[in-house]
Design a protein around this motif. Sequence first.
Motif, short mmCIF file in Angstrom:
data_model
loop_
_atom_site.label_atom_id
_atom_site.label_comp_id
_atom_site.label_asym_id
_atom_site.label_seq_id
_atom_site.Cartn_x
_atom_site.Cartn_y
_atom_site.Cartn_z
N UNK B 66 0.88 -1.18 0.00
CA UNK B 66 0.00 0.00 0.00
C UNK B 66 0.91 1.23 0.00
N UNK B 67 1.18 1.78 -1.18
CA UNK B 67 2.01 2.99 -1.26
C UNK B 67 1.13 4.22 -1.22
N UNK B 68 1.77 5.37 -1.03
CA UNK B 68 1.04 6.65 -0.91
C UNK B 68 -0.10 6.51 0.10
N UNK B 69 0.14 5.71 1.10
CA UNK B 69 -0.92 5.39 2.06
C UNK B 69 -0.50 5.83 3.47
N UNK B 70 -1.32 6.64 4.08
CA UNK B 70 -1.04 7.13 5.42
C UNK B 70 -1.93 6.44 6.44
N UNK B 71 -1.37 6.16 7.60
CA UNK B 71 -2.19 5.64 8.69
C UNK B 71 -2.89 6.84 9.33
N UNK B 72 -4.22 6.81 9.33
CA UNK B 72 -5.00 7.92 9.87
C UNK B 72 -5.37 7.66 11.33
N UNK B 73 -5.65 6.39 11.64
CA UNK B 73 -6.01 6.07 13.03
C UNK B 73 -5.67 4.61 13.32
N UNK B 74 -5.26 4.38 14.57
CA UNK B 74 -5.07 3.00 15.03
C UNK B 74 -6.28 2.69 15.90
N UNK B 75 -6.94 1.57 15.63
CA UNK B 75 -8.20 1.27 16.28
C UNK B 75 -8.05 0.06 17.20
N UNK B 76 -9.00 -0.07 18.10
CA UNK B 76 -9.02 -1.27 18.93
C UNK B 76 -9.31 -2.46 18.03
N UNK B 77 -9.26 -3.65 18.57
CA UNK B 77 -9.49 -4.89 17.84
C UNK B 77 -8.59 -5.02 16.60
N UNK B 78 -7.34 -4.53 16.76
CA UNK B 78 -6.26 -4.79 15.80
C UNK B 78 -6.61 -4.35 14.37
N UNK B 79 -7.06 -3.10 14.27
CA UNK B 79 -7.36 -2.56 12.95
C UNK B 79 -6.68 -1.21 12.76
N UNK B 252 -0.94 3.86 19.45
CA UNK B 252 -1.31 2.50 19.85
C UNK B 252 -1.23 2.31 21.36
N UNK B 253 -0.58 3.26 22.04
CA UNK B 253 -0.43 3.15 23.49
C UNK B 253 0.89 2.53 23.92
N UNK B 254 1.81 2.32 22.98
CA UNK B 254 3.12 1.75 23.33
C UNK B 254 3.91 2.76 24.16
N UNK B 255 4.67 2.27 25.13
CA UNK B 255 5.59 3.14 25.87
C UNK B 255 6.70 3.60 24.92
N UNK B 256 7.07 4.87 25.05
CA UNK B 256 8.17 5.40 24.25
C UNK B 256 9.02 6.31 25.12
N UNK B 374 1.11 19.15 12.09
CA UNK B 374 0.71 18.58 13.38
C UNK B 374 1.88 18.47 14.36
N UNK B 375 2.76 19.46 14.30
CA UNK B 375 3.87 19.49 15.25
C UNK B 375 5.01 18.54 14.93
N UNK B 376 5.01 17.97 13.71
CA UNK B 376 6.09 17.03 13.38
C UNK B 376 7.44 17.74 13.28
N UNK B 391 2.60 15.75 23.72
CA UNK B 391 1.24 15.61 24.21
C UNK B 391 0.71 14.24 23.79
N UNK B 392 -0.44 13.85 24.30
CA UNK B 392 -1.05 12.60 23.86
C UNK B 392 -1.34 12.68 22.36
N UNK B 393 -1.15 11.56 21.67
CA UNK B 393 -1.40 11.51 20.23
C UNK B 393 -2.85 11.09 20.01
N UNK B 394 -3.57 11.87 19.21
CA UNK B 394 -4.98 11.55 18.96
C UNK B 394 -5.23 11.44 17.45
#
Lengths: 89, 416
Positions: B66-79, B252-256, B374-376, B391-394
């Motif tokens: 999947x090129x030119x593809x951005x992750x917009x949101x990480x969802x529960x239930x592994x999606x 995703x909630x991973x510690x960093x 977005x502050x990148x 800050x928290x990532x939303x």
Amino acid sequence: MATLTVFINNRSYTCDASTTVAGAITQATPQLSATRQSVRDMPRTMVCGMGICFECRVTINGAAHQLACQTPVASGMRITYGEGGDAKL
Amino acid sequence: MQSYDVIIIGAGPAGMHAAHALASRGQHVALIDDNPAAGGQIWRGVNNKSIQPARAALESPHITTYYQTRVIATLASQQLLVENPRDAHLLHYRHLIIASGARELLLPVAGWTLPGVTGIGGLQALVKAGMPIANKRVVIAGTGPLIWPVAVFLRMHGAHIVAIAEQQSLPRLVRFGLHLARYPRKIWQAVGYAAQLIGVPFMADSHVIAITGTTQSTGVRIQRGDHQFQLTCDYVAIGHHLVPNLDIAQSLGCDTTPAAVTTTGLLATTIPHVYAIGEARGIGGLDCAIAEGHLVAAVICRDTSAITQWQQRVAHERQLATAIAATFATPATTPLADDTIVCRCEDVTHAQLQHARDWRTAKLQQRCGMGPCQGRICGAATQHLYGWGPDAVRPPLRPARVATLALLQTISTDVE
């Protein structure tokens, strides 16, 4: 090397078919110059080349705020910026 | 909704090698990248012997790209909710590998917003994309191991390198060079770079204090010890080493930490079924990324002999990562003038941020970090300048189309 034609601010340019919109814009202008004005009206153009900084956004085929550095060129593509191009955001 | 054994975010060297190694063990893999092609920011479009087999292997029927593809949101239930220029998808994974790579740390300095000022890797990426550089006068400044290969690349494409101005002191660079002695391939690389840069003035201990010009960059002012001098140039490529892209891991909630996703020796993050490899684990370079791509595939497929083999290799390469961090990871910041822009999207100045307590108040009161990036850029910069934490990532992680977000309706109960 395959080439194609794009329109940059309504002028046609022939560019390498494997380039991005950023590549096409820089080939059409002798020196990197402003492709948008910032919220305080300062000249800006591409910086990171990687889709991170969003400084290279231009209007492509009527859609505003597209990233020039992340968009491959296509035949007949219409790229506009500056006066009458991308709105400030 | 498409479902995969493994989804890999990032098609750089780490992600490509993970995809190749997983597919060859029969796993069905999706490889996502926001760029138009695989290879990562540095190696995209480069014929490098180390990564060519993995790139060729992406043709495997087991791998969906999947090129030119951005992750917009990480969802529960592994999606994941992802978006490309045409449409959006919900993708389901059993295992997720974060190979999100790194971006350049771009630090504010007077004049850094002028057209003609780019990142170091940024200028390389633009030239790869077709930007003419022949006979342009370029000053390369800042710090980091990226300076050398990019200087060689630009010179090969006909640029006139006016000077390389590296912040670090010569003794510190020599110490780093001594670390390379344990990595024969790196030593030969370094010798090759030096040979190809004969005649290019190299200045250590040199800090850019201003980039000059009115509508575009025309020169750069450099401080070296007690004296200052001016160099004339067309382009200024300035960057301050790299920072890992952590937003997906944080979402995703991973510690960093500021420098890496927290992982075990077997590359597991603090969230089940989620792994991190390559620069996301801390800046380690190409060979480290490749080794971790192989290791994560062995871990997911429980291939114990391969795990042992690649774990040793990763440990060896990570020692170099430690030396890289010790040498380049804390760049000096030049004292800023009040009117120097810090947030480029919203044109927020250094003076405007003097009364902000933290990143959150800077966002709320001054709109720092609230623009399209977005502050990148300014998020990492203010961390260095003012010590502000993130800050928290939303979601949405990137600006997204309404139609993309509407897809969430179909699973609205799952959205966190």
